[in-house]
Design an enzyme around this catalytic site. Structure first.
Site, PDB file in Angstrom:
ATOM      1  N   ASP A  67      -9.845  -4.029   6.015  1.00 42.37           N
ATOM      2  CA  ASP A  67      -8.932  -3.388   5.075  1.00 42.37           C
ATOM      3  C   ASP A  67      -9.527  -3.301   3.674  1.00 42.37           C
ATOM      4  O   ASP A  67     -10.528  -3.953   3.370  1.00 42.37           O
ATOM      5  CB  ASP A  67      -7.588  -4.126   5.046  1.00 42.37           C
ATOM      6  CG  ASP A  67      -7.746  -5.652   5.025  1.00 42.37           C
ATOM      7  OD1 ASP A  67      -8.825  -6.140   4.664  1.00 42.37           O
ATOM      8  OD2 ASP A  67      -6.778  -6.349   5.376  1.00 42.37           O
ATOM      9  N   GLU A 143       1.669  -5.071   7.780  1.00 43.44           N
ATOM     10  CA  GLU A 143       2.755  -5.865   7.205  1.00 43.44           C
ATOM     11  C   GLU A 143       3.970  -5.918   8.145  1.00 43.44           C
ATOM     12  O   GLU A 143       4.201  -4.985   8.923  1.00 43.44           O
ATOM     13  CB  GLU A 143       3.195  -5.232   5.879  1.00 43.44           C
ATOM     14  CG  GLU A 143       2.146  -5.311   4.771  1.00 43.44           C
ATOM     15  CD  GLU A 143       2.138  -6.652   4.049  1.00 43.44           C
ATOM     16  OE1 GLU A 143       2.249  -7.701   4.719  1.00 43.44           O
ATOM     17  OE2 GLU A 143       2.005  -6.646   2.819  1.00 43.44           O
TER      18      GLU A 143
END
Ligand code: GLP
Length: 246
Positions: A67, A143
């Protein structure tokens, strides 16, 4: 899932470093998925030490990081690319052309995500994916929420995750970018083998839910229960809530 508990984070990192070195010996062209964050810093130091001793050889390996913050480039000290440079890449003999990273400053973030998926495919897929875990159960920047994304995507970060990453931005959560690019859950689950490293008491609750809880998008790491080859490497702090752990 195979769970291993070590007395300290240093012992966990040293054991995992030894395994990565052995995997590279078996397959010098190994494609390795890597996390940023604080947890792997000790692991990366151990790998650099082994490289300096001539025990580890990354010269033909390829890496893909999980990421990156949206809007940040490699020269930005807060970027994951910059952090990886400081903690790992500068200390190992990796061929720079084989370091793959999401470009947080790409003009078209969606196209950048598609490029990354294609690059992983072109490299033959990820052989060994190393993961950390967020205290809210995120992996990469997947998330918790009502749904998860399968592929590499653009994501809004939770306030909790921005706080957890504040150290890279002078301790100020407001300076942490609000969005990021991240490999998706399917991107991660397609790796042939996965090792999740978690250390410290702050991870104990999410580690317990990841291993013993139901599969839920509210704890993205729980989806690792679907994978056949997941090793969970813990120190005693992160293992504190597991049944039978001291
Ligand atoms: C961060 C990163 C993850 C990392 C996790 C844990 O937000 N996006 O890739 O594994 O959260 O971070 P740390 O190791 O600093 O606790």
């Amino acid at each position: 899932m195979k769970i291993r508990i070590f007395p300290t984070d240093r012992a966990a990192a040293a054991a995992l470093a030894g395994e990565i070195v052995a995997a590279l010996r078996d397959d010098p062209q190994l494609v390795i998925g890597l996390p940023a964050g604080r947890t792997p810093v000790t692991l990366y130091r151990e790998l650099a030490v082994r490289c300096a001793r001539g025990v580890a050889d990354f010269s033909r390996a390829t890496t893909f990081n999980l990421d990156e913050f949206l809007g940040l480039g490699p020269d930005d000290p807060g970027s994951y690319r910059g952090s990886m440079e400081r903690h790992l890449f500068s200390g190992i003999n990796i061929d720079r052309a084989r370091i793959q990273f999401l470009d947080g400053r790409a003009p078209d973030p969606e196209a950048e995500c598609a490029r990354y998926e294609a690059a992983i495919e072109q490299a033959g897929g990820i052989g060994l994916q190393i993961l950390g875990i967020g205290a809210n159960g995120h992996i990469g920047f997947n998330e918790p929420g009502p749904w998860l994304s399968a592929r590499t995507h653009r994501v809004a970060l939770t306030p909790e995750t921005r706080r957890a990453n504040a150290a890279l931005f002078g301790g100020d959560p407001e300076r942490v970018p609000r969005e990021a690019l991240s490999m998706g859950m399917a991107t991660i689950l397609r790796a042939r083998a996965i090792v999740l490293l978690a250390t410290g008491r702050s991870k104990a609750a999410c580690v317990e839910r990841m291993i013993h809880g139901p599969l839920t998008t509210e704890l993205p790491a729980s989806f690792l229960q679907l994978h056949r080859h997941v090793d969970v490497v813990l120190d005693e702090g992160a293992a504190a809530r597991l049944r039978g752990a001291s």
